[in-house]
Every structure is written in structure tokens, then in C-alpha cells.
Design an enzyme around this catalytic site. Structure first.
Site, PDB file in Angstrom:
ATOM      1  N   ASP A 198       0.903  -0.964  -0.331  1.00 25.81           N
ATOM      2  CA  ASP A 198      -0.181   0.370   0.462  1.00 25.81           C
ATOM      3  C   ASP A 198       1.056   1.225  -0.112  1.00 25.81           C
ATOM      4  O   ASP A 198       2.000   1.298   0.754  1.00 25.81           O
ATOM      5  CB  ASP A 198      -1.167  -0.030   1.279  1.00 25.81           C
ATOM      6  N   ASP A 212      -0.266   4.701   0.794  1.00 23.38           N
ATOM      7  CA  ASP A 212      -0.377   5.974   1.841  1.00 23.38           C
ATOM      8  C   ASP A 212      -0.259   5.647   3.494  1.00 23.38           C
ATOM      9  O   ASP A 212      -1.221   4.593   3.470  1.00 23.38           O
ATOM     10  CB  ASP A 212      -1.966   6.160   1.721  1.00 23.38           C
TER      11      ASP A 212
END
Length: 256
Positions: free
Chosen positions: A66, A68
Site C-alpha cells: 500500500d 498512503d
């Protein structure tokens, strides 16, 4: 595994994983840096199958990150919202989406309807607020590359904001799975590309399924901080929850 740092108020960094991979016998070219950086940390591992997740990571063909609050310390959407002066409204929706309380496709539409970012405003935001990488991620990706492990960025964020992150880490553009903003002829926001796998809930497991099928990967690991990342297992063979920026209860309880 859910990785946190007991001595630094949950501020775990990726050097802990780098050190663990080095100690497990992977290529030694990055060992000294990893060991030096990690010797001062006390890491805590919590999970449903910690040893299984470790083994999967060490024997993985690909690792999906991922972006963020994982690869980067900020939520890119929130940074853009702040730049546009609508931070509070958008941030509340981001928290709901990451906690799994709102379907992702609904949250992204609501956030974009509030922000309505123009192409120029996105470029200005990147220039004034360049992405901030999480400590140790550059070294970890080097170790993965050195061991012929493919690296992907799989994000519900915006491709235009993630591309500079990929470039800095040496990750190929085709290894980015993220949302595409569409603009009209004047550069004003029009809509987002709903054909992107990451534009909908359960998009991340679809990405993992796609790359497994396309490239014949036997073992794929997903690493992230949110409920949408945890959804990727299965088809991901292990999910490592990252608590270096924020600790989410659902991920704490569900990580391998």
C-alpha cells in the site's frame, strides 16, 4: 504479522523487516545498513500466523505495498485535500474508508466530489508537498530487488501522485495499480476511471489475483495499514499489517 515498535510509540519503520530478511540469509549487500539502523529498535510482532508470514515473505515472488500511511507517511488524498482547503471533510471520509466502515468506491467518489482537483492543482500540490517516504522503505525495496522479488504499489490513491514515489524507489510504472483522475480539455476535474481495479471495494485482491495469474507468482505478500489491504488475503498468501504511521484495530486483529 502486525509490526509495531514497543519503544517508540508505535513508530515502527521498514528497517526492522530489512534486518529480519538479512538475518534469514538473503543477499548480504544491504546487511550493514539494515543492522545498523535496526539495532536500536525493539520490535513487537503480533499476528494470527507470525512464523507463517515470515516464511512467506522470505520465499515470496512478489510483494505488494500500500502507499498512503505505509510506503509514505502521509495520506496522499488528505495532503491534496489540505492543499485545496477541504482537509477536514475529506480526512473524515478517509478514516471511514480505511477502517472499513464505508465502501471504498463510495468514499473515493465523495472525496473527489468535494475536492474537484484540477490538473494544475495536483501538479502544484506535488511541487509544494512532495511525498515523504516511510523510514527504511528505500532500503527494503533494494533488498527485495536484490533477491529478484518483484515490487508493486497497490493503492486506492491517485496514480499521478504515486508515480513520483515509484520513480524514487525504482519501481516500474507498470507495477503501479492506482486510480486515474480524468480531466477535461481545460484541465478541470471530470471524473475518475472506474475501470481501474483499485477504484472499487475488493480491488486489491483483484490486483493480486491478476498478477498471480499473469506472471505465475506462487507466493505474494501484501503489506499495508488498512482494511482494504487486509482484503487482499487471499489471494495474497500473507498479509503484514504496518503500524508505523497509524494503528487500525481491525488490521491489528486480522494481520498474519
Amino acid at each position: 504479522i502486525f509490526k509495531i515498535c514497543a519503544m517508540r510509540a508505535f513508530k515502527f519503520d521498514f528497517n526492522n523487516i530489512s534486518r529480519g530478511m538479512a538475518m534469514a540469509g538473503l543477499k548480504r549487500s544491504y546487511w550493514p545498513f539494515a543492522h545498523h539502523q535496526c539495532s536500536k529498535f525493539s520490535s513487537v510482532e503480533i499476528g494470527l500466523s507470525v512464523n507463517g508470514a515470515k516464511s512467506t515473505l522470505l520465499n515470496s515472488d512478489a510483494v505488494c505495498f500500500d502507499v498512503d500511511s505505509t510506503v509514505c507517511v502521509d495520506e496522499g488524498i488528505d495532503v491534496l485535500a489540505n492543499h485545496l482547503g477541504v482537509y477536514e471533510e475529506v480526512s473524515n471520509l478517509t478514516k471511514l474508508a480505511m477502517g472499513g466502515d464505508v465502501k471504498f468506491q463510495d468514499a473515493i467518489k465523495m472525496r473527489l466530489d468535494i475536492m474537484k482537483p484540477s490538473l494544475e492543482s495536483v501538479k502544484n500540490c506535488l511541487a509544494q508537498h512532495p511525498p515523504k517516504l516511510s523510514p527504511g522503505i528505500e532500503n527494503l525495496t533494494k533488498i527485495l530487488f536484490a533477491n529478484s522479488i518483484d515490487v508493486y504499489l497497490v493503492s486506492g490513491g491517485f496514480r499521478v501522485m504515486i508515480a513520483p514515489v515509484a520513480e524514487k524507489l525504482g519501481i516500474a510504472k507498470q507495477n503501479i495499480f492506482a486510480n486515474t483522475l480524468l480531466f477535461d480539455n481545460n484541465g478541470d476535474y471530470s471524473e475518475f476511471d472506474e475501470s481501474e481495479l483499485t477504484s472499487k471495494d475488493l480491488g486489491k485482491p483483484k490486483v493480486v489475483e491478476l498478477i498471480k495469474k499473469k506472471f505465475g507468482y506462487r507466493k505474494v505478500v501484501m503489506i499495508g495499514d488498512g482494511a482494504t489491504d487486509m482484503q487482499a488475503r487471499p489471494p495474497a498468501d500473507a498479509f503484514i499489517g504496518f503500524g508505523g504511521v497509524v494503528v487500525r484495530d481491525a488490521v491489528l486483529k486480522g494481520a498474519d
